[in-house]
Design a protein around this motif. Structure first.
Motif, PDB file in Angstrom:
ATOM      1  N   LYS A 117       5.983   7.125  -6.352  1.00 29.22           N
ATOM      2  CA  LYS A 117       6.448   8.072  -7.284  1.00 29.22           C
ATOM      3  C   LYS A 117       7.280   8.781  -6.587  1.00 29.22           C
ATOM      4  O   LYS A 117       7.786   8.939  -5.643  1.00 29.22           O
ATOM      5  N   THR A 118       7.996   9.440  -7.691  1.00 27.89           N
ATOM      6  CA  THR A 118       9.432  10.353  -7.350  1.00 27.89           C
ATOM      7  C   THR A 118       8.738  11.972  -7.374  1.00 27.89           C
ATOM      8  O   THR A 118       8.290  12.477  -8.383  1.00 27.89           O
ATOM      9  N   VAL A 119       8.935  12.761  -6.095  1.00 29.84           N
ATOM     10  CA  VAL A 119       8.439  13.949  -6.156  1.00 29.84           C
ATOM     11  C   VAL A 119       9.651  14.614  -5.328  1.00 29.84           C
ATOM     12  O   VAL A 119      10.017  14.349  -4.100  1.00 29.84           O
ATOM     13  N   GLY A 120      10.080  15.774  -5.960  1.00 27.40           N
ATOM     14  CA  GLY A 120      11.124  16.578  -5.308  1.00 27.40           C
ATOM     15  C   GLY A 120      12.215  15.772  -5.138  1.00 27.40           C
ATOM     16  O   GLY A 120      13.223  15.890  -4.136  1.00 27.40           O
ATOM     17  N   GLY A 121      12.841  14.685  -6.009  1.00 29.93           N
ATOM     18  CA  GLY A 121      13.825  13.810  -5.676  1.00 29.93           C
ATOM     19  C   GLY A 121      13.894  12.954  -4.659  1.00 29.93           C
ATOM     20  O   GLY A 121      14.761  12.023  -4.424  1.00 29.93           O
ATOM     21  N   ARG A 122      12.475  12.475  -4.243  1.00 24.10           N
ATOM     22  CA  ARG A 122      12.227  11.679  -3.086  1.00 24.10           C
ATOM     23  C   ARG A 122      11.296  10.522  -3.703  1.00 24.10           C
ATOM     24  O   ARG A 122      10.450  11.015  -4.590  1.00 24.10           O
ATOM     25  N   THR A 123      11.485   9.400  -3.318  1.00 20.03           N
ATOM     26  CA  THR A 123      10.228   8.273  -3.507  1.00 20.03           C
ATOM     27  C   THR A 123       9.260   8.569  -2.575  1.00 20.03           C
ATOM     28  O   THR A 123       9.626   8.178  -1.322  1.00 20.03           O
ATOM     29  N   ILE A 124       8.144   8.659  -2.917  1.00 15.35           N
ATOM     30  CA  ILE A 124       7.140   8.814  -1.999  1.00 15.35           C
ATOM     31  C   ILE A 124       6.042   7.723  -2.171  1.00 15.35           C
ATOM     32  O   ILE A 124       5.834   7.041  -3.278  1.00 15.35           O
ATOM     33  N   SER A 125       5.661   7.088  -1.081  1.00 14.30           N
ATOM     34  CA  SER A 125       5.098   5.816  -0.990  1.00 14.30           C
ATOM     35  C   SER A 125       3.478   6.251  -0.722  1.00 14.30           C
ATOM     36  O   SER A 125       3.327   7.072   0.113  1.00 14.30           O
ATOM     37  N   PHE A 126       2.668   5.591  -1.329  1.00 14.16           N
ATOM     38  CA  PHE A 126       0.968   5.801  -1.182  1.00 14.16           C
ATOM     39  C   PHE A 126       0.536   4.500  -0.846  1.00 14.16           C
ATOM     40  O   PHE A 126       0.831   3.426  -1.641  1.00 14.16           O
ATOM     41  N   ALA A 127      -0.319   4.311   0.221  1.00 18.74           N
ATOM     42  CA  ALA A 127      -1.130   3.220   0.458  1.00 18.74           C
ATOM     43  C   ALA A 127      -2.740   3.588   0.525  1.00 18.74           C
ATOM     44  O   ALA A 127      -2.816   4.648   1.318  1.00 18.74           O
ATOM     45  N   PHE A 128      -3.575   2.654   0.177  1.00 24.78           N
ATOM     46  CA  PHE A 128      -5.096   3.173   0.534  1.00 24.78           C
ATOM     47  C   PHE A 128      -5.564   1.872   1.094  1.00 24.78           C
ATOM     48  O   PHE A 128      -5.362   0.680   0.568  1.00 24.78           O
ATOM     49  N   ASP A 129      -6.543   1.967   2.081  1.00 24.73           N
ATOM     50  CA  ASP A 129      -7.151   0.779   2.546  1.00 24.73           C
ATOM     51  C   ASP A 129      -8.413   0.401   1.792  1.00 24.73           C
ATOM     52  O   ASP A 129      -8.453   1.146   0.671  1.00 24.73           O
ATOM     53  N   ALA A 130      -9.244  -0.522   2.091  1.00 21.27           N
ATOM     54  CA  ALA A 130     -10.158  -1.118   1.360  1.00 21.27           C
ATOM     55  C   ALA A 130     -11.252   0.175   1.207  1.00 21.27           C
ATOM     56  O   ALA A 130     -12.086   0.086   0.151  1.00 21.27           O
ATOM     57  N   ALA A 131     -11.396   1.223   1.887  1.00 19.51           N
ATOM     58  CA  ALA A 131     -12.403   2.371   1.800  1.00 19.51           C
ATOM     59  C   ALA A 131     -11.518   3.467   0.847  1.00 19.51           C
ATOM     60  O   ALA A 131     -12.439   4.437   0.569  1.00 19.51           O
ATOM     61  N   GLY A 132     -10.622   3.180   0.497  1.00 23.83           N
ATOM     62  CA  GLY A 132     -10.050   4.402  -0.383  1.00 23.83           C
ATOM     63  C   GLY A 132      -9.351   5.385   0.593  1.00 23.83           C
ATOM     64  O   GLY A 132      -9.033   6.316   0.023  1.00 23.83           O
ATOM     65  N   TYR A 133      -9.152   5.101   1.800  1.00 20.59           N
ATOM     66  CA  TYR A 133      -8.503   6.151   2.495  1.00 20.59           C
ATOM     67  C   TYR A 133      -6.959   6.119   2.547  1.00 20.59           C
ATOM     68  O   TYR A 133      -6.560   4.897   2.577  1.00 20.59           O
ATOM     69  N   ARG A 134      -6.126   7.209   2.599  1.00 20.42           N
ATOM     70  CA  ARG A 134      -4.662   7.059   2.712  1.00 20.42           C
ATOM     71  C   ARG A 134      -4.244   6.686   3.813  1.00 20.42           C
ATOM     72  O   ARG A 134      -4.654   7.121   4.850  1.00 20.42           O
ATOM     73  N   VAL A 135      -3.427   5.654   4.034  1.00 22.44           N
ATOM     74  CA  VAL A 135      -2.924   4.927   5.344  1.00 22.44           C
ATOM     75  C   VAL A 135      -1.367   4.885   5.071  1.00 22.44           C
ATOM     76  O   VAL A 135      -0.817   5.035   4.012  1.00 22.44           O
ATOM     77  N   ARG A 136      -0.930   4.538   6.266  1.00 19.16           N
ATOM     78  CA  ARG A 136       0.439   3.909   6.202  1.00 19.16           C
ATOM     79  C   ARG A 136       0.815   3.117   5.641  1.00 19.16           C
ATOM     80  O   ARG A 136       1.712   2.568   4.848  1.00 19.16           O
ATOM     81  N   SER A 137       0.084   1.748   5.592  1.00 21.88           N
ATOM     82  CA  SER A 137       0.343   0.730   4.943  1.00 21.88           C
ATOM     83  C   SER A 137      -1.221   0.121   4.619  1.00 21.88           C
ATOM     84  O   SER A 137      -2.126   0.118   5.441  1.00 21.88           O
ATOM     85  N   VAL A 138      -1.312  -0.872   3.666  1.00 25.47           N
ATOM     86  CA  VAL A 138      -2.568  -1.609   3.338  1.00 25.47           C
ATOM     87  C   VAL A 138      -2.706  -2.487   4.430  1.00 25.47           C
ATOM     88  O   VAL A 138      -4.287  -2.448   4.699  1.00 25.47           O
ATOM     89  N   ASN A 139      -1.826  -2.777   5.293  1.00 22.21           N
ATOM     90  CA  ASN A 139      -2.254  -3.642   6.335  1.00 22.21           C
ATOM     91  C   ASN A 139      -2.560  -3.113   7.667  1.00 22.21           C
ATOM     92  O   ASN A 139      -2.738  -3.485   8.798  1.00 22.21           O
ATOM     93  N   GLU A 140      -2.594  -1.639   7.573  1.00 23.20           N
ATOM     94  CA  GLU A 140      -3.252  -0.602   8.690  1.00 23.20           C
ATOM     95  C   GLU A 140      -4.419   0.183   8.336  1.00 23.20           C
ATOM     96  O   GLU A 140      -4.127   1.306   8.156  1.00 23.20           O
ATOM     97  N   PRO A 141      -5.316  -0.848   8.086  1.00 25.98           N
ATOM     98  CA  PRO A 141      -6.638   0.279   7.670  1.00 25.98           C
ATOM     99  C   PRO A 141      -7.070   0.940   8.831  1.00 25.98           C
ATOM    100  O   PRO A 141      -6.825   0.798  10.063  1.00 25.98           O
ATOM    101  N   VAL A 142      -7.898   1.905   8.253  1.00 26.79           N
ATOM    102  CA  VAL A 142      -8.418   2.956   9.385  1.00 26.79           C
ATOM    103  C   VAL A 142      -9.727   2.020  10.059  1.00 26.79           C
ATOM    104  O   VAL A 142     -10.644   1.140   9.419  1.00 26.79           O
ATOM    105  N   ASP A 143      -9.881   2.166  11.577  1.00 26.90           N
ATOM    106  CA  ASP A 143     -10.754   1.208  12.414  1.00 26.90           C
ATOM    107  C   ASP A 143     -11.979   2.208  12.572  1.00 26.90           C
ATOM    108  O   ASP A 143     -11.688   3.149  13.406  1.00 26.90           O
ATOM    109  N   PRO A 144     -13.083   2.119  11.950  1.00 31.27           N
ATOM    110  CA  PRO A 144     -14.392   2.800  12.018  1.00 31.27           C
ATOM    111  C   PRO A 144     -14.888   3.002  13.462  1.00 31.27           C
ATOM    112  O   PRO A 144     -15.656   3.758  13.980  1.00 31.27           O
TER     113      PRO A 144
END
Length: 359
Positions: A117-144
């Motif tokens: 999405k675009t916020v404040g004139g910048r393109t912002i990327s959102f990624a969520f892992d299988a648990a629904g936590y925000r992460v850097r990328s879908v391929n880098e999930p949180v390791d419990p």
């Protein structure tokens, strides 16, 4: 009478601080409303009342027609706002980051996906892992299984308008060299954050800290019952349906009865105590972060002290006067998030979180 009775003290006891409107604007609007009510009273007394009296005597049918028209207008307004959905259902609208209904929490993020999405004139990327936590990328999930600092809250903690590396959890994780798990969800109240932590914390094998966001300017959300919520004694309660016109009115003029506010303060205090207890039971350090955007006023200070200090809860207070937000948006910018992250890391370094918790 209303213009006389609606003093600043009355407003302070019934209108809570708002994240969306600075207090000086509230005070201006409150003063303006008193003047407007006084002028309206004079108009009704000196102009409208005599004319309505003459109209009722000469053409009673016109008065009845006017009353029917007013009733129909109210009904039409209700239909219009029902179509516009001015309630918590906006949180389920097809906007990034996407959300989905949840029977216990109200809503959560759609897992295993990325969006932009675009916020404040910048393109912002959102990624969520299988648990629904925000992460850097879908391929880098949180390791419990790894040592993890857990973050709970709403859009400020999530990092609305910020890319992953700029968010508060990501910056604290980098400063502490410990994995972070961002459990924050847009629009959450304090009790929703608690319920999410309660359900997710057992997944983590080595939690080292639990950081929860609290803001006096968002206390109004804790009083809402048009979503699943917790009552006194942390009893879960389903959403209470309200007319959409009432939802819109509450959003525009957040009037609350004093008894409702007092109950909300007590439940919020109870929820934050329970959140800290969840962390302590797992050997993690509990910490509440309290960002204050714009100078704290007397009402906000009183709320903070009653909810946090009186309960003996550990928190870090970070105040900002100006230059803290994203252009064209009400959320903190990357520099502000950095200052909040540093304050959190400094407090956690003085706690049991140490090098022994790192990978």
């Amino acid at each position: 009478m209303l213009a006389i009775d609606l003093t600043q003290s009355w407003f302070d006891h019934h209108l809570l601080p708002s994240f969306y409107l600075m207090r000086r604007w509230y005070v201006f609007l409150e003063s303006s409303s008193r003047v407007a009510l006084a002028l309206l009273g004079v108009f009704l007394l000196l102009v409208a009342r005599p004319r309505i009296g003459r109209l009722a005597a000469q053409r009673p049918s016109a008065l009845i027609a006017g009353a029917i028209a007013a009733v129909l207008a109210i009904g039409a307004g209700q239909l219009a706002v029902s179509w516009l959905h001015p309630s918590t259902e906006w949180l389920l609208a097809p906007i990034e980051p996407l959300r989905r209904p949840d029977p216990r929490l109200g809503w959560t993020f759609v897992p295993s996906r990325a969006g932009h999405k675009t916020v404040g004139g910048r393109t912002i990327s959102f990624a969520f892992d299988a648990a629904g936590y925000r992460v850097r990328s879908v391929n880098e999930p949180v390791d419990p299984a790894r040592p993890t600092m857990i973050f709970a809250g709403e859009s400020v903690m999530l990092g609305e308008g910020l890319n992953w590396d700029e968010t508060i959890p990501a910056q604290v994780g980098a400063l502490m060299e410990v994995q972070s798990a961002n459990l924050a969800v847009h629009g959450y109240a304090t009790d929703q954050s608690y319920l999410r932590v309660e359900s997710e914390l057992p997944r983590f094998q080595r939690p080292v800290a639990l950081v929860t966001l609290f803001m006096s300017a968002l206390i109004g959300r804790n009083l809402d019952d048009n979503r699943p919520h917790l009552g006194p004694g942390l009893v879960w309660r389903p959403a209470v349906p309200h007319a959409r016109s009432m939802s819109l009115a509450t959003l525009i003029v957040p009037y609350r009865r004093e008894t409702t506010i007092e109950r909300g303060i007590e439940v919020t205090r109870e929820v934050l105590r329970a959140t800290a207890a969840l962390a302590t039971a797992r050997g993690a350090t509990p910490l509440i972060v309290v960002p204050q955007f714009n100078r704290e006023d007397d009402v906000e200070r009183t709320l903070r002290r009653r909810i946090l200090d009186d309960a003996g809860l550990s928190y870090v207070f970070v105040e900002f006067d100006h230059g803290w937000r994203i252009p064209g948006d009400l959320h903190p910018n990357a520099l502000t998030a950095r200052r909040i992250a540093i304050a959190i890391a400094d407090r956690l370094r003085a706690s049991p979180v140490s090098a022994s918790t790192r990978d």
